[in-house]
Design an enzyme around this catalytic site. Structure first.
Site, PDB file in Angstrom:
ATOM      1  CE  LYS A   1      -4.082  -1.928   0.704  1.00  0.00           C
ATOM      2  NZ  LYS A   1      -4.672  -2.763  -0.090  1.00  0.00           N
TER       3      LYS A   1
ATOM      4  CG  HIS B   1      12.623  -8.977  -4.047  1.00  0.00           C
ATOM      5  ND1 HIS B   1      12.929  -9.695  -2.774  1.00  0.00           N
ATOM      6  CD2 HIS B   1      11.196  -8.396  -2.672  1.00  0.00           C
ATOM      7  CE1 HIS B   1      12.570 -10.338  -1.549  1.00  0.00           C
ATOM      8  NE2 HIS B   1      11.111  -9.376  -1.715  1.00  0.00           N
TER       9      HIS B   1
HETATM   10  O1  V1P Z   1       5.221 -15.669  -1.790  1.00  0.00           O
HETATM   11  C1  V1P Z   1       4.875 -14.997  -2.618  1.00  0.00           C
HETATM   12  C2  V1P Z   1       4.943 -15.893  -4.336  1.00  0.00           C
HETATM   13  C3  V1P Z   1       3.806 -17.158  -4.837  1.00  0.00           C
HETATM   14  N1  V1P Z   1       4.885 -18.039  -5.015  1.00  0.00           N
HETATM   15  C4  V1P Z   1       4.554 -18.190  -5.928  1.00  0.00           C
HETATM   16  C5  V1P Z   1       5.898 -16.674  -4.762  1.00  0.00           C
HETATM   17  N2  V1P Z   1       5.342 -14.499  -3.044  1.00  0.00           N
HETATM   18  C6  V1P Z   1       4.375 -13.501  -1.943  1.00  0.00           C
HETATM   19  C7  V1P Z   1       5.778 -11.957  -1.846  1.00  0.00           C
HETATM   20  C8  V1P Z   1       6.380 -10.594  -1.104  1.00  0.00           C
HETATM   21  C9  V1P Z   1       7.230  -9.859  -1.627  1.00  0.00           C
HETATM   22  C10 V1P Z   1       7.504  -9.390   0.070  1.00  0.00           C
HETATM   23  C11 V1P Z   1       8.253  -7.763  -0.594  1.00  0.00           C
HETATM   24  C12 V1P Z   1       9.552  -7.130   0.137  1.00  0.00           C
HETATM   25  O2  V1P Z   1      10.542  -7.995   0.940  1.00  0.00           O
HETATM   26  C13 V1P Z   1      10.115  -5.926  -0.294  1.00  0.00           C
HETATM   27  C14 V1P Z   1       9.075  -4.415  -0.810  1.00  0.00           C
HETATM   28  O3  V1P Z   1       9.117  -7.273   1.124  1.00  0.00           O
HETATM   29  C15 V1P Z   1       3.593 -12.598  -1.546  1.00  0.00           C
HETATM   30  C16 V1P Z   1       3.091 -13.035  -0.541  1.00  0.00           C
HETATM   31  C17 V1P Z   1       3.766 -13.218   0.930  1.00  0.00           C
HETATM   32  N3  V1P Z   1       2.510 -13.638   1.576  1.00  0.00           N
HETATM   33  O4  V1P Z   1       4.386 -13.673   0.948  1.00  0.00           O
HETATM   34  N4  V1P Z   1       2.581 -12.159  -2.208  1.00  0.00           N
HETATM   35  C18 V1P Z   1       1.723 -11.812  -1.546  1.00  0.00           C
HETATM   36  N5  V1P Z   1       1.943 -12.346  -0.668  1.00  0.00           N
HETATM   37  C19 V1P Z   1       0.623 -11.260  -1.751  1.00  0.00           C
HETATM   38  C20 V1P Z   1      -1.087 -11.915  -1.613  1.00  0.00           C
HETATM   39  C21 V1P Z   1      -1.936 -11.006  -1.901  1.00  0.00           C
HETATM   40  C22 V1P Z   1      -2.116 -10.760  -3.025  1.00  0.00           C
HETATM   41  C23 V1P Z   1      -0.436 -10.055  -3.948  1.00  0.00           C
HETATM   42  C24 V1P Z   1       0.670 -10.990  -3.492  1.00  0.00           C
HETATM   43 ZN    ZN Z   2       9.705  -7.653   2.682  1.00  0.00          ZN
END
Ligand code: V1P
Ligand code: ZN
Ligand code: CA
Length: 415
Positions: free
Chosen positions: A32, A178
């Protein structure tokens, strides 16, 4: 307000543009940008903070600047794609205002994009880049402008340090660690941190990158994996498929870069005391052996307790203690944002850390004139209570083993 250190004379440059908070990844998306406006409003409403900083308006980074790291095809892919958004926006604007031509400044901008893409021999038909295909990196209105603003500020942070205008520079809209050379991942599209460090390397010999976001700083690590001019140091949650799954203890760099990538992987539940202890043991040794000219610190606030994505249990004071410790080495420093998904705690944290940069401990009461005041209910206090009865799944012997292994790696670095 309490003065916390004797050297409050350090000049702080703060970069902000309210537009950055207006972009939206999507209703269901955890990232956000509004949290940047919320942090800013707190900083403004703690008036004595704002008055002590040099405040700069963030500008959009130009294509050539972004091209210092990213692949031209990828940049054009993102910019053409987003130009269409802009064209649509302008068309809507023109028809609403009974104007039949595109404004001169935007026309110039589009011409520049086309000229630059021709110079770079960019392939026009490019389906290699898959932005928008995954929920993590959606396309949204103004995406490229958002990237340009976030990276423009981090580049200008570097300039303010290099010109001597500031001792500490802050961009809470940066820290998108990332993003890869030609790939968006983990909510990041353009790696403002790499662009910032590349600017610093034009003058400085050694730059230290410290990352306290709950996730591994994989994009920054990868960019500098083969060099000894940047040491990357990331503290992060690791295991059980936690994103992105890289950052093992034994990922140390390659070639001349061997031992210049440092990783501190931890299990969930880390609380202040063990985290700060680990942080100080490792960063003190890093500072001793590496002797950087400048520190770039990614202050992702998803390592705080109660974050929607991260599993650590830090308080704002614990998180801020890491920033304060890095500041205590007295060398130029750049503070960037990053993750952080419980937005009322993110804004609290970054307002508090702006205070740390200025040597000011800010009041516990949230200023009542803040337009987001309701977000800080029920206590309306700066420091929120951390989650109770959380098990720290890191045994002290495991943490000690990590420290001794990191010390062993660092012993290979020549003084
Ligand atoms: O876990 C994943 C994807 C799904 N797998 C195939 C890989 N993505 C995470 C990404 C987290 C990014 C963190 C960014 C930062 O380090 C820097 C800005 O903080 C993810 C998650 C999770 N719980 O880890 N994506 C989402 N949740 C997500 C949830 C709802 C809608 C879109 C994305
Ligand atoms: Zn993070
Ligand atoms: Ca990290």
């Amino acid at each position: 307000m309490i003065q916390t250190d004797s050297d409050s004379s350090r000049r702080v440059a703060y970069f902000y543009n309210r537009f950055i908070g207006k972009f939206q990844y999507g209703k269901e998306h955890p990232m956000k940008p509004k949290r940047i406006i919320m942090a800013h409003n707190l900083i403004v409403n703690y008036g004595y903070l704002f008055r002590q900083m040099d405040v700069y308006l963030i500008r959009e980074a130009q294509l050539q600047e972004i091209g210092k790291f990213h692949d031209p095809d990828y940049i054009i892919y993102l910019s053409q794609f987003m130009s269409q958004n802009k064209i649509n926006f302008v068309k809507e604007y023109c028809s609403a205002n009974n104007e039949s031509v595109i404004p001169e400044n935007l026309l110039e901008e589009f011409k520049l994009i086309i000229k630059w893409s021709q110079q770079q021999k960019v392939k026009t038909e490019n389906s290699e880049f898959k932005v928008g295909d995954s929920p993590d990196n959606p396309t949204f209105s103004g995406l490229f402008s958002y990237c340009q603003l976030s990276s423009g500020a981090s580049i200008d942070c570097a300039h303010s340090i290099l010109t001597g205008q500031a001792d500490i520079a802050i961009n809470w809209s940066g820290g998108l660690h990332h993003a890869k050379k030609k790939e968006a991942s983990g909510f990041c599209y353009i790696n403002d941190i790499v662009l910032c460090i590349l600017e610093l390397l034009r003058v400085y010999v050694r730059v230290l990158y410290v990352d306290i976001d709950c996730h591994h700083g994989d994009g920054v690590e990868e960019a500098f994996y083969l060099t000894n001019r940047v040491m990357t140091l990331s503290f992060h949650q690791y295991g059980d498929d936690f994103y992105p799954g890289t950052g093992q203890l034994n990922s140390v760099g390659v070639g001349v870069g061997r031992y210049y990538s440092v990783n501190v992987p931890m299990k969930p539940g880390m609380s202040d005391q063990p985290y700060i202890e680990m942080f100080k043991k490792i960063t003190s040794r890093v500072m001793q052996v590496y002797r950087p000219d400048c520190i770039v610190m990614q202050c992702g606030a998803d390592s705080l307790s109660l974050d929607k994505l991260g599993g650590f249990n830090l308080s704002i004071k614990g998180h801020g203690a890491c920033v304060e410790y890095m500041k205590s080495f007295g060398i130029p420093m750049i503070l960037l944002g990053g993750g952080g998904y419980t937005i009322q705690n993110v804004s609290r944290c970054w307002a508090y850390e702006t205070g740390i940069a200025l040597g000011q401990q800010i009041d516990q009461a949230i200023p009542s004139n803040d337009i987001y005041y309701d977000y800080y209910s029920p206590d309306y206090l700066l420091h929120f209570p951390i989650k109770q009865n959380v098990e720290n799944r890191n045994k002290s012997e495991d943490l000690n083993k990590i420290v001794s292994t990191v010390y062993e790696y660092l012993s290979h670095i020549e003084n």
